[in-house]
Design a protein around this motif. Structure first.
Motif, PDB file in Angstrom:
ATOM      1  N   ALA A 149      21.574 -32.388  31.885  1.00 26.70           N
ATOM      2  CA  ALA A 149      22.944 -32.870  31.716  1.00 26.70           C
ATOM      3  C   ALA A 149      23.251 -33.062  30.239  1.00 26.70           C
ATOM      4  O   ALA A 149      22.353 -33.279  29.420  1.00 26.70           O
ATOM      5  CB  ALA A 149      23.136 -34.191  32.459  1.00 26.70           C
ATOM      6  N   GLU A 150      24.524 -32.991  29.897  1.00 29.83           N
ATOM      7  CA  GLU A 150      24.937 -33.223  28.517  1.00 29.83           C
ATOM      8  C   GLU A 150      25.098 -34.728  28.273  1.00 29.83           C
ATOM      9  O   GLU A 150      25.702 -35.436  29.079  1.00 29.83           O
ATOM     10  CB  GLU A 150      26.263 -32.515  28.234  1.00 29.83           C
ATOM     11  N   ALA A 151      24.588 -35.191  27.148  1.00 31.32           N
ATOM     12  CA  ALA A 151      24.668 -36.621  26.831  1.00 31.32           C
ATOM     13  C   ALA A 151      26.115 -37.094  26.757  1.00 31.32           C
ATOM     14  O   ALA A 151      26.447 -38.200  27.199  1.00 31.32           O
ATOM     15  CB  ALA A 151      23.949 -36.900  25.508  1.00 31.32           C
ATOM     16  N   ARG A 152      27.003 -36.247  26.230  1.00 34.46           N
ATOM     17  CA  ARG A 152      28.404 -36.685  26.092  1.00 34.46           C
ATOM     18  C   ARG A 152      29.066 -36.894  27.452  1.00 34.46           C
ATOM     19  O   ARG A 152      30.007 -37.692  27.575  1.00 34.46           O
ATOM     20  CB  ARG A 152      29.192 -35.689  25.247  1.00 34.46           C
ATOM     21  N   THR A 153      28.602 -36.174  28.481  1.00 38.02           N
ATOM     22  CA  THR A 153      29.145 -36.380  29.823  1.00 38.02           C
ATOM     23  C   THR A 153      28.806 -37.783  30.316  1.00 38.02           C
ATOM     24  O   THR A 153      29.657 -38.495  30.855  1.00 38.02           O
ATOM     25  CB  THR A 153      28.576 -35.343  30.807  1.00 38.02           C
ATOM     26  N   LEU A 154      27.552 -38.185  30.123  1.00 33.52           N
ATOM     27  CA  LEU A 154      27.116 -39.496  30.597  1.00 33.52           C
ATOM     28  C   LEU A 154      27.674 -40.630  29.744  1.00 33.52           C
ATOM     29  O   LEU A 154      27.705 -41.779  30.185  1.00 33.52           O
ATOM     30  CB  LEU A 154      25.591 -39.546  30.631  1.00 33.52           C
ATOM     31  N   MET A 155      28.132 -40.315  28.537  1.00 36.56           N
ATOM     32  CA  MET A 155      28.806 -41.315  27.716  1.00 36.56           C
ATOM     33  C   MET A 155      30.308 -41.337  27.972  1.00 36.56           C
ATOM     34  O   MET A 155      31.042 -42.090  27.326  1.00 36.56           O
ATOM     35  CB  MET A 155      28.545 -41.040  26.227  1.00 36.56           C
ATOM     36  N   GLY A 156      30.776 -40.529  28.917  1.00 43.70           N
ATOM     37  CA  GLY A 156      32.195 -40.448  29.213  1.00 43.70           C
ATOM     38  C   GLY A 156      32.572 -41.134  30.511  1.00 43.70           C
ATOM     39  O   GLY A 156      31.849 -42.001  31.025  1.00 43.70           O
TER      40      GLY A 156
END
Length: 335
Positions: free
Chosen positions: A232-239
């Motif tokens: 998974a992309e880190a920015r997705t989980l920070m969104g």
């Protein structure tokens, strides 16, 4: 790609709210449920008194108890069923689907039989040519029905598909962002349910705001570690689909998973809590599946581990807290 009509499968709180939102936007929408009595009641009263009492439904929704009629001629099939029913719902749906069917879902969880992400289940059941999108984020169905400001993420690996789905949902009170990372969006929606149980337990035991903030923050670290292991992309989980949904479910008592934790923290029996809530509590099943996934991938998730122990091993809340506080491996905070 242009979509103009939708069939929503599942007339629980979220499915009803999604159908109402799509009707609000002027698109043709049918709403189907496996329980024909529920559909008859919805059609008769134009309200969903079990899940969304007192809120009138849009006159644009067509209610269907026959699955074939419900999906006939629809550009998009949108599933809003519990994770344990996702595979069986797709299996029942398969005879009515066209070639390369467009399918989206708002289900948050994993497949109970295999522990796999739901897009993998869809590819297996429907076939590799289906177009898939997942929508997730900090959303309580009742607030969507009340037309309160809300934002979510729609993700698909097919670049043109997520914007097409987003167009069906987006309006002046419901903002939709798009992503090409369905793995991250699905993981965020699943893991947050388990972490909401943990923060509920803490608050139920009266541990206060400091403990809640620590659990949310360290829970996010666990989510990020699992996401990294799964691509998974880190920015997705920070969104919105990650930290956004995490904050919502860990801090507001509309969350069924948080309410489960609150009851456990007050030493209520789990069956008593489930009866009181009266709706699906995804975190119960997801705790087992996420813990098994973490073990298989060798990802350290101590909060998830203790929620699993509470729900499946008979560990008491105070013992679970004790286990977390006395862990020896104190690492740098960004681990």
């Amino acid at each position: 790609m242009k979509l103009s009509s939708v069939c929503v499968l599942g007339a629980g709180s979220w499915g009803t709210a999604l159908a109402n939102l799509i009707a609000d936007n002027g698109f043709a929408v049918s709403l189907w449920d496996i329980n024909p009595e529920r559909i008859r009641a919805l059609a008769s009263t134009r309200t969903n008194e079990r899940y969304l009492p007192g809120l009138e439904l849009s006159p644009g929704i067509v209610f269907e108890s026959d699955l074939g009629r419900a999906v006939e001629g629809r550009d998009l099939i949108l599933l809003a069923v519990p994770s344990h029913a996702f595979r069986s719902c797709l299996t029942s749906l398969r005879p009515f689907l066209p070639v390369s069917p467009p399918i989206a879902w708002g289900t948050k969880g994993l497949d109970p039989d295999s522990g796999r992400l739901l897009h993998e289940v869809a590819l297996e059941v429907v076939g590799p040519d289906c177009r898939l999108a997942v929508l997730s984020g900090p959303t309580f169905a009742r607030e969507v029905m009340l037309r309160l400001p809300t934002a979510i993420t729609v993700a698909s690996v097919e670049r043109s598909f997520a914007p097409a789905v987003a167009e069906l949902l987006h309006n002046d009170y419901f903002r939709v962002y798009t992503s090409e990372d369905p793995i991250g969006v699905q993981l965020g929606g699943a893991v947050k349910n388990v972490l909401a149980v943990a923060t509920g337990v803490s608050d139920g035991m009266g541990f206060g705001a400091n403990a809640r903030a620590a659990l949310i923050t360290r829970g996010l670290a666990e989510m990020m570690r699992l996401g990294e292991a799964m691509g998974a992309e880190a920015r997705t989980l920070m969104g919105l689909a990650g930290v956004g949904d995490l904050i919502l479910t860990c801090t507001d008592d509309q969350s069924r998973n948080r309410r489960l934790g609150l009851g456990l923290g007050k030493e209520m029996a789990i069956e008593e809590i489930k009866a009181e809530i009266g709706q699906e509590i995804e975190g119960i099943l997801t705790a087992r599946l996420i813990w098994q996934l973490a073990c298989r991938l060798r990802v350290e998730m101590p909060i998830v581990e203790q929620v699993y122990a509470l729900l499946y091993d008979g560990v008491l809340p105070r013992e679970a807290v004790h286990n977390l506080l006395l862990r020896d491996d104190r690492k740098p905070e960004d681990c």
